[in-house]
Motif scaffolding. Structure first.
Motif, mmCIF file in Angstrom:
data_model
loop_
_atom_site.group_PDB
_atom_site.id
_atom_site.type_symbol
_atom_site.label_atom_id
_atom_site.label_comp_id
_atom_site.label_asym_id
_atom_site.label_seq_id
_atom_site.Cartn_x
_atom_site.Cartn_y
_atom_site.Cartn_z
ATOM 1 N N LEU A 16 0.788 -1.280 0.055
ATOM 2 C CA LEU A 16 0.007 0.083 0.007
ATOM 3 C C LEU A 16 0.976 1.141 0.111
ATOM 4 C CD1 LEU A 16 -3.090 -0.613 2.456
ATOM 5 C CD2 LEU A 16 -3.143 0.125 0.058
ATOM 6 N N PHE A 17 2.008 1.253 0.472
ATOM 7 C CA PHE A 17 3.075 2.345 0.926
ATOM 8 C C PHE A 17 3.463 2.816 -0.667
ATOM 9 C CE2 PHE A 17 6.781 4.719 2.187
ATOM 10 C CZ PHE A 17 6.060 5.646 2.885
ATOM 11 N N VAL A 18 3.562 1.775 -1.318
ATOM 12 C CA VAL A 18 4.143 2.197 -2.825
ATOM 13 C C VAL A 18 2.922 2.826 -3.527
ATOM 14 C CG1 VAL A 18 4.602 1.148 -5.068
ATOM 15 C CG2 VAL A 18 5.639 -0.013 -2.824
ATOM 16 N N LEU A 19 1.815 2.395 -3.316
ATOM 17 C CA LEU A 19 0.628 3.159 -4.066
ATOM 18 C C LEU A 19 0.584 4.665 -3.392
ATOM 19 C CD1 LEU A 19 -1.833 3.031 -5.866
ATOM 20 C CD2 LEU A 19 -3.129 2.051 -4.099
ATOM 21 N N TYR A 20 0.627 4.712 -2.132
ATOM 22 C CA TYR A 20 0.225 5.969 -1.595
ATOM 23 C C TYR A 20 1.361 6.709 -2.050
ATOM 24 C CZ TYR A 20 -3.354 4.952 2.127
ATOM 25 O OH TYR A 20 -4.609 4.967 2.837
ATOM 26 N N THR A 21 2.507 6.561 -2.103
ATOM 27 C CA THR A 21 3.673 7.431 -2.342
ATOM 28 C C THR A 21 4.127 7.579 -3.868
ATOM 29 O OG1 THR A 21 5.269 5.721 -2.149
ATOM 30 C CG2 THR A 21 4.889 7.101 -0.236
ATOM 31 N N TYR A 22 3.552 6.718 -4.652
ATOM 32 C CA TYR A 22 3.660 6.670 -6.318
ATOM 33 C C TYR A 22 4.951 7.131 -6.675
ATOM 34 C CZ TYR A 22 0.778 10.877 -5.370
ATOM 35 O OH TYR A 22 0.337 12.041 -4.802
ATOM 36 N N GLY A 23 5.999 6.934 -6.032
ATOM 37 C CA GLY A 23 7.250 7.479 -6.656
ATOM 38 C C GLY A 23 7.595 9.061 -6.270
ATOM 39 N N MET A 24 6.845 9.673 -5.552
ATOM 40 C CA MET A 24 6.995 11.044 -5.258
ATOM 41 C C MET A 24 8.278 11.538 -4.657
ATOM 42 S SD MET A 24 5.673 13.555 -6.429
ATOM 43 C CE MET A 24 4.050 13.207 -6.985
ATOM 44 N N GLU A 25 8.714 10.656 -3.996
ATOM 45 C CA GLU A 25 9.956 11.021 -3.180
ATOM 46 C C GLU A 25 11.226 11.168 -4.083
ATOM 47 O OE1 GLU A 25 12.437 9.219 0.840
ATOM 48 O OE2 GLU A 25 12.370 7.995 -0.766
ATOM 49 N N THR A 26 11.220 10.151 -5.023
ATOM 50 C CA THR A 26 12.510 10.345 -5.910
ATOM 51 C C THR A 26 12.122 11.225 -6.822
ATOM 52 O OG1 THR A 26 12.963 7.640 -5.907
ATOM 53 C CG2 THR A 26 13.699 8.825 -7.920
ATOM 54 N N THR A 27 10.706 11.552 -7.416
ATOM 55 C CA THR A 27 10.381 12.516 -8.220
ATOM 56 C C THR A 27 10.925 13.995 -7.441
ATOM 57 O OG1 THR A 27 8.570 11.224 -9.037
ATOM 58 C CG2 THR A 27 8.713 13.630 -9.396
ATOM 59 N N PHE A 28 10.443 14.154 -6.439
ATOM 60 C CA PHE A 28 11.018 15.279 -5.700
ATOM 61 C C PHE A 28 12.408 15.497 -5.820
ATOM 62 C CE2 PHE A 28 12.762 16.956 -1.506
ATOM 63 C CZ PHE A 28 12.272 18.462 -1.662
ATOM 64 N N PHE A 29 13.297 14.641 -5.438
ATOM 65 C CA PHE A 29 14.767 14.781 -5.854
ATOM 66 C C PHE A 29 15.161 14.943 -7.098
ATOM 67 C CE2 PHE A 29 15.256 11.697 -2.317
ATOM 68 C CZ PHE A 29 15.515 12.486 -1.162
ATOM 69 N N ARG A 30 14.378 14.362 -8.205
ATOM 70 C CA ARG A 30 14.812 14.715 -9.558
ATOM 71 C C ARG A 30 14.587 16.123 -9.932
ATOM 72 N NH1 ARG A 30 17.707 15.153 -13.669
ATOM 73 N NH2 ARG A 30 17.077 14.616 -15.554
ATOM 74 N N PHE A 31 13.285 16.411 -9.723
ATOM 75 C CA PHE A 31 12.974 18.054 -10.123
ATOM 76 C C PHE A 31 13.605 19.092 -9.316
ATOM 77 C CE2 PHE A 31 9.811 15.200 -12.435
ATOM 78 C CZ PHE A 31 9.445 16.140 -13.411
ATOM 79 N N SER A 32 13.985 18.804 -8.030
ATOM 80 C CA SER A 32 14.718 19.646 -7.361
ATOM 81 C C SER A 32 16.084 19.870 -7.881
ATOM 82 C CB SER A 32 14.680 19.432 -5.625
ATOM 83 O OG SER A 32 13.415 19.151 -5.250
ATOM 84 N N SER A 33 16.542 19.043 -8.432
ATOM 85 C CA SER A 33 17.869 18.867 -8.966
ATOM 86 C C SER A 33 17.951 19.674 -10.507
ATOM 87 C CB SER A 33 18.633 17.622 -9.175
ATOM 88 O OG SER A 33 17.919 16.902 -10.122
ATOM 89 N N GLN A 34 16.880 19.953 -11.044
ATOM 90 C CA GLN A 34 16.729 20.410 -12.378
ATOM 91 C C GLN A 34 16.742 21.846 -12.512
ATOM 92 O OE1 GLN A 34 13.301 18.274 -13.937
ATOM 93 N NE2 GLN A 34 14.790 16.975 -15.196
ATOM 94 N N ASN A 35 17.494 22.708 -11.572
ATOM 95 C CA ASN A 35 17.286 24.074 -11.730
ATOM 96 C C ASN A 35 15.800 24.698 -11.887
ATOM 97 O OD1 ASN A 35 20.180 24.387 -11.839
ATOM 98 N ND2 ASN A 35 20.227 23.690 -13.967
ATOM 99 N N ARG A 36 15.220 23.990 -11.101
ATOM 100 C CA ARG A 36 13.662 24.607 -11.177
ATOM 101 C C ARG A 36 13.500 25.327 -9.674
ATOM 102 N NH1 ARG A 36 9.701 21.670 -14.119
ATOM 103 N NH2 ARG A 36 10.841 19.947 -15.312
ATOM 104 N N ASP A 37 12.303 26.026 -9.594
ATOM 105 C CA ASP A 37 11.926 26.671 -8.410
ATOM 106 C C ASP A 37 11.785 25.445 -7.362
ATOM 107 O OD1 ASP A 37 11.025 28.159 -6.148
ATOM 108 O OD2 ASP A 37 9.415 29.136 -7.347
ATOM 109 N N ASN A 38 12.932 25.383 -6.302
ATOM 110 C CA ASN A 38 12.680 24.332 -5.260
ATOM 111 C C ASN A 38 11.360 24.491 -4.441
ATOM 112 O OD1 ASN A 38 13.878 23.284 -2.309
ATOM 113 N ND2 ASN A 38 14.358 21.917 -3.939
ATOM 114 N N ARG A 39 10.991 25.622 -4.048
ATOM 115 C CA ARG A 39 9.887 26.006 -3.210
ATOM 116 C C ARG A 39 8.772 25.523 -4.164
ATOM 117 N NH1 ARG A 39 7.737 27.369 1.684
ATOM 118 N NH2 ARG A 39 5.722 28.122 1.371
ATOM 119 N N GLU A 40 8.672 25.755 -5.362
ATOM 120 C CA GLU A 40 7.411 25.157 -6.008
ATOM 121 C C GLU A 40 7.274 23.653 -6.214
ATOM 122 O OE1 GLU A 40 3.832 25.945 -7.925
ATOM 123 O OE2 GLU A 40 5.294 27.216 -7.035
ATOM 124 N N VAL A 41 8.445 23.103 -6.487
ATOM 125 C CA VAL A 41 8.653 21.608 -6.125
ATOM 126 C C VAL A 41 7.964 20.870 -5.012
ATOM 127 C CG1 VAL A 41 10.100 19.465 -6.745
ATOM 128 C CG2 VAL A 41 10.331 21.478 -8.158
#
Length: 449
Positions: A16-41
């Motif tokens: 269930l935890f896999v479904l609840y989080t749906y990869g958002m932790e890794t996605t957060f790391f990925r998008f935060s490293s792409q010179n985006r607005d970290n606050r928005e991510v």
């Protein structure tokens, strides 16, 4: 019986935890490293998980009665309701914990994690040792109340941990960036498959052992007990890999913007395999001593420990290699590799368990992780080539195996003959191994050829 209920509910919760989080932790790391607005991510990740967690847990809570009936716990509907709250609380802590890792705040991270563990352990001891005599609690848990105490301790610890992050949620802007959400979900949804397949690889072996061992129920449970006990002797490798993953993922994403990132990944991989080789050697040459940490009736299964250690080493290498599909946005290919691994585990276990018992399960686990490791390397070199030092990596693995087989041939049973010589020899071997790895990894000048 009660332990079986606890194991069953936590097995369901891991999926269930896999479904609840749906990869958002890794996605957060990925998008935060792409010179985006970290606050928005950060805001989008937090708000996304908040909304879906409330939705999922509300549905789970409302449907608790029919779910409990299907699971065979019609008289314990409150277990399902509690887990609806536990799942939501744990999920809502995912991004706050990830943010601590991203911004290199290990002390606060460790404090909160250890607090959660301490609360859980303390409440379990309090409930199980001191409160079973309470008439009030016996009325709440009229049957098998010990398992209820375990779940209640988990519930309280999860909710308290969530309250530590309440200030983060007060800073949320309740406005979703639709374009960013779409991009993040496109990246993250294959990670659900990766996570689910990973859970299958980690838990399916015990389930299939119970189903396909060709003996009586009591014999099957005894063999599963041997497998589980021997698996615990590889826990040091597992703990190292888990701790490494927690630190490595944000590190890899942060390094991705640097010019020499790929060289860094290569050096990190070599160092990782070196540590795994040291752990493997340390466990195996001390097996005559470590085996007494489990009951003697389980000693017949010790021959699977090196197989499981090597399987976990392959899994750790695969985790290192998986950075290619996370950085090249090829998470869908990563999901196919994970599914292939789950198919290998399932097929080989069904094939080998009736013939070889838990040994077949151990070999299936090793072949699954080794295959995933090799395919991930080959595919990754096409999409995101990294100059890994294969000679060094293979040398560490081969060297550790050679040392283990040599030691087993000449010094097996040494612990029972001379404990002083046993520990002295093993300390000398480990010191020499550390010295060799130091000379290979840290000397500025290469070793002469």
């Amino acid at each position: 019986m009660q332990y079986g209920t606890i194991t069953e509910f936590y097995a369901y919760s891991s999926f269930l935890f896999v479904l609840y989080t749906y990869g958002m932790e890794t996605t957060f790391f990925r998008f935060s490293s792409q010179n985006r607005d970290n606050r928005e991510v950060w805001n989008t990740s937090m708000l996304s998980l908040l909304l879906t967690s409330l939705l999922f847990s509300s549905a789970l809570y409302i449907a608790a009665e029919p779910i409990a009936q299907q699971l065979g716990y019609a008289h314990k509907v409150y277990y399902v309701k509690w887990f609806a709250v536990i799942m939501a609380a744990d999920t809502l802590c995912v991004i706050p914990f990830a943010n601590l890792r991203l911004h290199n705040r290990p002390l606060r991270y460790a404090f909160l994690k250890l607090s959660n563990i301490s609360i859980t352990v303390t409440l379990n001891l309090l409930f199980l040792l001191y409160l079973p005599k309470s008439d009030f609690l016996k009325n709440i848990f009229p049957e098998n109340y010990a398992e209820g105490f375990v779940f209640l301790a988990n519930l309280i610890a999860s909710v308290i941990t969530f309250f530590f992050f309440l200030s983060d949620y007060r800073r949320l802007h309740f406005r979703l960036n639709r374009q960013l959400v779409i991009e993040m979900l496109r990246y993250s949804w294959p990670l659900i498959i990766v996570g689910t397949a990973g859970m299958i690889n980690e838990t399916m072996d015990r389930i299939l052992l119970k189903k396909f061992l060709p003996y009586s129920e009591d014999q099957n449970l005894a063999l599963i007990g041997i497998y589980g006990a021997c698996y615990k002797l590889s826990i040091l490798m597992t703990l190292f890999i888990q701790a490494y993953r927690m630190a490595a993922e944000p590190f890899f994403f942060n390094e991705s913007t640097k010019q020499d990132a790929r060289k860094t990944y290569s050096k990190t991989m070599s160092a990782f395999v070196a540590v795994c080789a040291i752990i493997f050697i340390g466990i195996m040459i001390n097996m005559d001593f470590l085996k007494y940490f489990i009951d003697k009736k389980f000693h017949e299964g010790l021959f699977i420990v090196p197989i499981l250690l090597m399987a976990n080493m392959c899994l750790g290498i695969y985790y290192n290699l998986s950075i290619w599909y996370k950085l090249s946005n090829q998470t869908l290919i990563g999901s196919w590799i994970a599914l292939m691994g789950a198919a290998i585990t399932f097929t080989l276990c069904i094939w080998w368990i009736p013939q070889y018992g838990y040994a077949g399960t151990a070999w299936a686990t090793f072949i699954c992780y080794a295959t995933m490791m090799i395919i991930s390397y080959l595919v990754g070199q096409h999409y995101y080539p990294i100059p890994y030092n294969l000679k060094k990596i293979i040398g560490y693995i081969a060297g550790s195996l050679l040392l283990y087989f040599t030691y087993s041939y000449f010094f097996e049973g040494l612990y029972d003959k001379s404990r002083f010589f046993f520990f002295s020899l093993n300390m000398l071997i480990l010191a020499l191994v550390l010295l060799v790895i130091y000379l290979i990894e840290l000397r500025k000048k290469p070793l002469p050829t």
